[in-house]
Scaffold this motif. Structure first.
Motif, short mmCIF file in Angstrom:
data_model
loop_
_atom_site.label_atom_id
_atom_site.label_comp_id
_atom_site.label_asym_id
_atom_site.label_seq_id
_atom_site.Cartn_x
_atom_site.Cartn_y
_atom_site.Cartn_z
N PHE A 121 35.99 86.46 11.74
CA PHE A 121 36.33 85.13 11.26
C PHE A 121 35.12 84.40 10.69
O PHE A 121 35.19 83.23 10.37
N ASN A 122 34.00 85.13 10.55
CA ASN A 122 32.85 84.62 9.84
C ASN A 122 32.62 85.34 8.52
O ASN A 122 31.54 85.28 7.96
N CYS A 123 33.67 86.02 8.05
CA CYS A 123 33.58 86.76 6.79
C CYS A 123 34.41 86.07 5.71
O CYS A 123 35.36 85.37 6.00
N ASP A 124 34.03 86.31 4.46
CA ASP A 124 34.73 85.68 3.35
C ASP A 124 35.88 86.56 2.86
O ASP A 124 36.17 87.60 3.46
N CYS A 125 36.50 86.16 1.75
CA CYS A 125 37.66 86.89 1.23
C CYS A 125 37.30 88.27 0.70
O CYS A 125 38.18 89.09 0.46
N PRO B 126 37.27 83.09 -6.07
CA PRO B 126 37.23 84.28 -5.20
C PRO B 126 36.98 85.57 -5.99
O PRO B 126 36.33 86.48 -5.47
N GLU B 127 37.46 85.64 -7.23
CA GLU B 127 37.28 86.86 -8.05
C GLU B 127 35.80 87.17 -8.22
O GLU B 127 35.42 88.34 -8.28
N ALA B 128 34.97 86.15 -8.33
CA ALA B 128 33.52 86.38 -8.49
C ALA B 128 32.96 87.14 -7.29
O ALA B 128 32.03 87.93 -7.43
N TYR B 129 33.57 86.94 -6.13
CA TYR B 129 33.05 87.54 -4.89
C TYR B 129 33.63 88.92 -4.62
O TYR B 129 33.08 89.67 -3.84
N THR B 130 34.77 89.22 -5.23
CA THR B 130 35.27 90.59 -5.10
C THR B 130 34.67 91.46 -6.21
O THR B 130 34.45 92.65 -6.01
N ALA B 131 34.33 90.85 -7.36
CA ALA B 131 33.72 91.60 -8.46
C ALA B 131 32.23 91.85 -8.23
O ALA B 131 31.68 92.84 -8.69
N GLY B 132 31.56 90.95 -7.50
CA GLY B 132 30.12 91.07 -7.31
C GLY B 132 29.67 90.40 -6.03
O GLY B 132 30.49 90.04 -5.19
N ILE B 133 28.36 90.24 -5.91
CA ILE B 133 27.82 89.60 -4.73
C ILE B 133 26.76 88.60 -5.19
O ILE B 133 26.00 88.88 -6.11
N THR C 246 51.77 57.77 1.49
CA THR C 246 50.47 57.73 0.81
C THR C 246 49.50 58.67 1.52
O THR C 246 49.24 58.50 2.71
N PRO C 247 48.95 59.65 0.81
CA PRO C 247 48.05 60.57 1.50
C PRO C 247 46.74 59.89 1.93
O PRO C 247 46.20 59.05 1.21
N ALA C 248 46.26 60.26 3.11
CA ALA C 248 44.99 59.73 3.61
C ALA C 248 43.83 60.48 2.98
O ALA C 248 42.70 59.97 2.92
N ALA C 249 44.09 61.69 2.53
CA ALA C 249 43.04 62.49 1.87
C ALA C 249 43.70 63.62 1.09
O ALA C 249 44.86 63.98 1.33
N VAL C 250 42.93 64.16 0.15
CA VAL C 250 43.37 65.30 -0.67
C VAL C 250 42.25 66.33 -0.62
O VAL C 250 41.08 65.97 -0.66
N HIS C 251 42.61 67.58 -0.49
CA HIS C 251 41.58 68.64 -0.51
C HIS C 251 42.07 69.83 -1.31
O HIS C 251 43.16 70.34 -1.07
N LYS C 252 41.26 70.25 -2.26
CA LYS C 252 41.57 71.42 -3.08
C LYS C 252 40.94 72.63 -2.38
O LYS C 252 39.74 72.61 -2.06
N VAL C 253 41.73 73.66 -2.16
CA VAL C 253 41.23 74.83 -1.42
C VAL C 253 40.15 75.55 -2.25
O VAL C 253 40.37 75.90 -3.41
N VAL C 254 38.98 75.71 -1.63
CA VAL C 254 37.84 76.35 -2.30
C VAL C 254 37.51 77.69 -1.65
O VAL C 254 38.05 78.03 -0.59
N TYR C 255 36.60 78.43 -2.28
CA TYR C 255 36.19 79.77 -1.80
C TYR C 255 35.84 79.78 -0.32
O TYR C 255 36.29 80.66 0.43
N SER C 256 35.05 78.79 0.14
CA SER C 256 34.59 78.83 1.54
C SER C 256 35.71 78.54 2.53
O SER C 256 35.51 78.69 3.75
N ASP C 257 36.88 78.13 2.06
CA ASP C 257 38.03 77.91 2.96
C ASP C 257 38.75 79.22 3.27
O ASP C 257 39.57 79.26 4.20
N LEU C 258 38.51 80.26 2.47
CA LEU C 258 39.34 81.48 2.54
C LEU C 258 38.90 82.44 3.63
O LEU C 258 37.72 82.58 3.91
N ASP C 259 39.88 83.12 4.21
CA ASP C 259 39.58 84.16 5.20
C ASP C 259 39.64 85.53 4.54
O ASP C 259 39.78 85.65 3.32
N LEU C 260 39.54 86.55 5.36
CA LEU C 260 39.56 87.94 4.88
C LEU C 260 40.80 88.27 4.06
O LEU C 260 40.75 89.13 3.18
N ASN C 261 41.92 87.60 4.36
CA ASN C 261 43.17 87.88 3.66
C ASN C 261 43.34 87.04 2.40
O ASN C 261 44.37 87.13 1.73
#
Lengths: 254, 254
Positions: free
Chosen positions: A26-30, A197-204, B164-179
């Motif tokens: 759970f400390n790994c990326d996509c 995420p594609e940048a991270y599966t295509a490269g490092i 009315t939303p209290a906040a909005v967040h766009k999912v970014v790379y660092s939010d993603l898990d292995l899947n």
């Protein structure tokens, strides 16, 4: 002569700190690799352990009002560890000069192969005056410096011309560290979030540089400006809404 | 009879997993306490270790296309550990029913005091069909369940009326898990980010509940709606732009 040399070598190796950890899923990326913020947090924690063990820790708060702050960070790694790998970080003080101290690291995998190198520059801050404190003449720190060549390129000069931000981030509670400023490992995280995420599966991201210029605080809105310099080299600047520079950096994909 | 009882007790204690870690300074928040996402990551990693040790792990990818997914999480703690504390997590399977499995935890400090309790509900997902797989009749899982009373309140019914939303967040790379979906520990982080740092120096989020409804993906924009139910009890809903429910939760400060 031989005895002298042996003594010197032992002395140098005693100055090096070695700390291990396991890469948790759970400390790994996509892409299945250890994330830079988690690696970075290990780097910071090792720096503190090493400083504690060698007598130059300054954990905030303390009577001298001193705290270590990160000024520059360069992380180079051709291979980022994957789930369940056992990783060792070796760290030492490289150089003490003016108000700065260079700390270096090697990232070593379970086969003993060096898979990454880290260069960092630190200053000792007086958190009452918000000024650099220097190390004093009889600092134990200088005795700790060792002349070990890491072989990592110096940080690049970062200059970003674009006037349109690639992203905006408002500093939230989870960004803050113990001192109430944005955690230093959040900046490489923000920089890496400028890519899909594609940048991270295509490269490092094989090289990441961060310059820490000013602290940012809760509620401040950070604008990220990015220029592509070469095919896979990106220069980034983070500024507040009113133009105050907060951080600069470079990301190079391989 | 005494022998029978002893045998049973040993058997139960063998089903409990115990895992320790140290609270590192760079894993603490602006109030000096271990952050919920870092605690949560330890909870997930312990669940996996415990499952591995007891023969019911499913690490994605695998030939059966199975993976454990979190359905509910409740974390209760009157005291959150601070820097350098040595913490032990004890975990066990509480109950196996229909397509769900309840897992519980105790958070124990270095004096042996229980400072927190965790209740979680898991399902086994077939990641090819995206459907719950169930456990099969001869699952080793049911044998692992133990009848140990944790004493933690059931999750509340969450209903949020505000539009009315209290906040909005766009999912970014660092939010993603292995899947490639938003990491399950990001939702409590998003919920806690709805409050200012002052809330964390004045009190502690003594109870946090998370319901996992749908996965969210890179680039999706999450809207967070929050209602204050009682003085320190907040109900939260996260939905995508087009109204798809993603997660619900409760935060109670003490």
């Amino acid at each position: 002569m031989i005895q002298e040399k042996d003594k010197e070598e032992i002395s140098d190796s005693e100055k090096i700190g070695e700390y291990s950890f396991d890469v948790m899923p759970f400390n790994c990326d996509c892409a299945g690799r250890l994330t830079i913020p988690v690696l970075g947090t290990h780097l910071l924690n090792c720096a503190r352990k090493h400083a504690l063990e060698h007598g130059f820790d300054h954990t905030c708060p303390n009577p001298e009002h001193l705290t270590w702050v990160l000024s520059r960070l360069v992380v180079e790694s051709d291979r980022r560890p994957r789930i369940d790998e056992h990783i060792t970080l070796r760290t030492w003080v490289r150089r003490v000069y003016r108000n700065f101290c260079d700390r270096e690291y090697e990232i070593i995998d379970s086969t003993g192969t060096t898979i990454g190198k880290v260069f960092s520059v630190w200053a000792l801050l007086d958190y009452k005056t918000r000024r650099s404190a220097g190390f004093g003449k009889d600092s134990v720190l200088e005795e700790q410096a060792i002349d070990k060549e890491l072989g990592i390129d110096s940080p690049r000069r970062v200059r970003v011309k674009t006037e349109t931000p690639a992203a905006v981030h408002k500093v939230v509670y989870s960004d803050l560290d113990l001192n109430g400023h944005t955690n230093s490992m959040k900046y490489p995280e923000f920089f890496l979030n400028l890519f899909s995420p594609e940048a991270y599966t295509a490269g490092i991201p094989a090289r990441i540089e961060v310059q820490y210029i000013n602290e940012s605080r809760y509620g401040e809105q950070l604008q990220f400006y990015m220029d592509q310099k070469e095919e896979a080299e990106y220069h980034i600047e983070a500024r507040t809404d009113d133009g105050k520079p907060i951080s600069k950096g470079v990301v190079i994909f391989k």
